[in-house]
Design an enzyme around this catalytic site. Structure first.
Site, PDB file in Angstrom:
ATOM      1  N   LYS A  38      -9.862  -3.116 -12.606  1.00  0.00           N
ATOM      2  CA  LYS A  38      -8.932  -2.075 -13.049  1.00  0.00           C
ATOM      3  C   LYS A  38      -7.537  -2.345 -12.463  1.00  0.00           C
ATOM      4  O   LYS A  38      -7.405  -3.135 -11.519  1.00  0.00           O
ATOM      5  CB  LYS A  38      -9.452  -0.698 -12.607  1.00  0.00           C
ATOM      6  CG  LYS A  38      -9.597  -0.540 -11.094  1.00  0.00           C
ATOM      7  CD  LYS A  38     -10.393   0.721 -10.729  1.00  0.00           C
ATOM      8  CE  LYS A  38     -10.518   0.855  -9.222  1.00  0.00           C
ATOM      9  NZ  LYS A  38     -11.452   1.929  -8.844  1.00  0.00           N
ATOM     10  N   TYR A 259      21.382  -0.058   4.859  1.00  0.00           N
ATOM     11  CA  TYR A 259      21.712   1.339   4.545  1.00  0.00           C
ATOM     12  C   TYR A 259      21.389   2.245   5.726  1.00  0.00           C
ATOM     13  O   TYR A 259      20.357   2.098   6.387  1.00  0.00           O
ATOM     14  CB  TYR A 259      20.885   1.813   3.351  1.00  0.00           C
ATOM     15  CG  TYR A 259      21.334   1.245   2.021  1.00  0.00           C
ATOM     16  CD1 TYR A 259      22.616   1.475   1.531  1.00  0.00           C
ATOM     17  CD2 TYR A 259      20.448   0.501   1.250  1.00  0.00           C
ATOM     18  CE1 TYR A 259      23.002   0.959   0.298  1.00  0.00           C
ATOM     19  CE2 TYR A 259      20.826  -0.001   0.014  1.00  0.00           C
ATOM     20  CZ  TYR A 259      22.110   0.233  -0.450  1.00  0.00           C
ATOM     21  OH  TYR A 259      22.484  -0.270  -1.674  1.00  0.00           O
TER      22      TYR A 259
END
Ligand SMILES: *Cc1c(COP(=O)(O)O)cnc(C)c1O
Length: 366
Positions: A38, A259
């Protein structure tokens, strides 16, 4: 890796993948070993993974979504069964029969719909039925289970290939839920003696022979995630992620990196900027904690993970050059250690690997 190579590269070792599947199959034999593919084969590519597992001997595959099953059918021949965990939704009967897919029936309505399709076709149709023994997520509830056991006519016209259930806490060997679920599942399988019994996921396989029944359903262990978190990883490494160094710079106090200026140099520091970020699935939550491997040295993440870039302190590798590849995950930096540092599990690390990462499948003949 030359500078003309990809900026980031996921190498999938299909021989290691096949070896992991074979090891699980050998451990649980004579139980059948299915393969869970999956979420695009846990992010590694359901097509190449499915084909490699088929070559290793896998003949039952599980996916979550119907569209995953349809896509996988192009990679594994009709002699392999593809089961869809989501179950049978209205108007999907025709696509299931046309592509020879097996629904995992999750409620009485799905059973009735599949039975009606069998009657219309004048054909017995294969089905798995999922019984909920504790997850409260998918599968027949305890009340629905008792009702079906008391009146099996709902299954007339169907071939009940297997009854299945799914473990809640299999990675915790001492969790009492394991024994509780196995007792419930034993009672269910006794009520359907002609059907196979499918129960254990990867960690469940390692809980012992009581958990194997007729079919095991490993996923994560095939892909190299540790199914026994309290012990060393018995599985081989399958997925290696590398990213290219784009720039190397020297900074010194009081310069900051990235940042928010969350990291500040306290001494002369060599900073390497690499071509991988949260848009590639490298979770922002690993900022300030992650590690990479360069020329055999561990180099720490500094500053925040940004969309496209990660910054590393490579002061201990003075020769680091732009163009070089660093390992973010692989033989040196395990998927489980990445997950721990990011505050998640290995499943999420693998399934988030982004579309921008180039992929290389090693040993396609595996
Ligand atoms: C995902 C899944 C598995 C495989 O679980 P792993 O922990 O990856 O081995 C097995 N059965 C069901 C129903 C699943 O959803």
């Amino acid at each position: 890796m030359s500078e003309a190579g990809p900026a980031s590269l996921l190498t999938v070792d299909l021989a290691a993948l096949a070896a992991n599947w074979r090891a699980l199959a050998a451990r649980a034999a004579p139980a059948e070993c299915a393969g869970i593919v999956k979420a695009d084969g846990y992010g590694l590519g359901a097509g190449p993974v499915g084909r490699a597992l088929y070559r290793a001997g896998c003949r039952t595959f599980f996916v979550a979504r119907l569209n995953e099953a349809v896509a996988l059918r192009d990679f594994v021949t009709e002699d392999a069964r593809i089961c869809v965990l989501d179950g049978l939704m209205p108007d999907e009967e025709e696509i299931y029969t046309r592509r020879n897919l097996t629904p995992v029936l999750n409620d009485p309505g799905q059973i009735a719909r599949w039975q009606a399709a069998a009657i219309r076709r004048g054909d017995r149709l294969d089905a798995f039925v999922h019984f909920d023994t504790g997850m409260s997520r998918l599968g027949l509830s305890p009340a629905e289970t008792q009702k079906l056991i008391a009146d099996r006519t709902a299954l007339d016209g169907l071939k009940l290939v297997a009854v299945m259930s799914h473990l809640v806490s299999s990675e915790e060997p001492n969790n009492p839920l394991n024994g509780d679920q196995i007792a419930k599942f034993r009672a269910i399988r006794a009520a359907f003696p002609a059907a196979k019994a499918s129960f254990a996921n990867s960690s469940g396989v390692f809980l012992g022979a009581d958990y194997w029944f007729d079919q095991i359903r490993p996923g994560c262990a095939i892909y190299g995630i540790n199914p026994t978190p309290a012990a060393p990883n018995p599985m081989a490494c399958v997925a290696t992620l590398q990213a290219r160094i784009l720039q190397v710079r020297e900074i010194d106090r009081p310069q900051t990196v990235g940042y928010g200026a969350t990291w500040q140099a306290s001494r002369p520091t060599r900073v390497a900027t690499i071509a991988c970020g949260y848009a590639d699935g490298w979770l922002r939550s690993i900022s300030g904690r992650g590690q990479a491997s360069l020329r055999g040295q561990t180099v720490p993440f500094i500053g925040r993970v940004s969309m496209d870039l990660v910054t590393l302190d490579v002061s201990n590798v003075p020769a680091a050059q732009p163009g070089e590849m660093v390992e973010l995950m692989g033989p040196q930096i395990s998927v489980d250690s990445v997950a721990d540092l990011a505050g998640t599990n290995g499943y999420e690390v693998l399934t988030r690997l982004g579309a921008r990462i180039a992929r290389n499948y090693r040993d396609l003949s595996a």
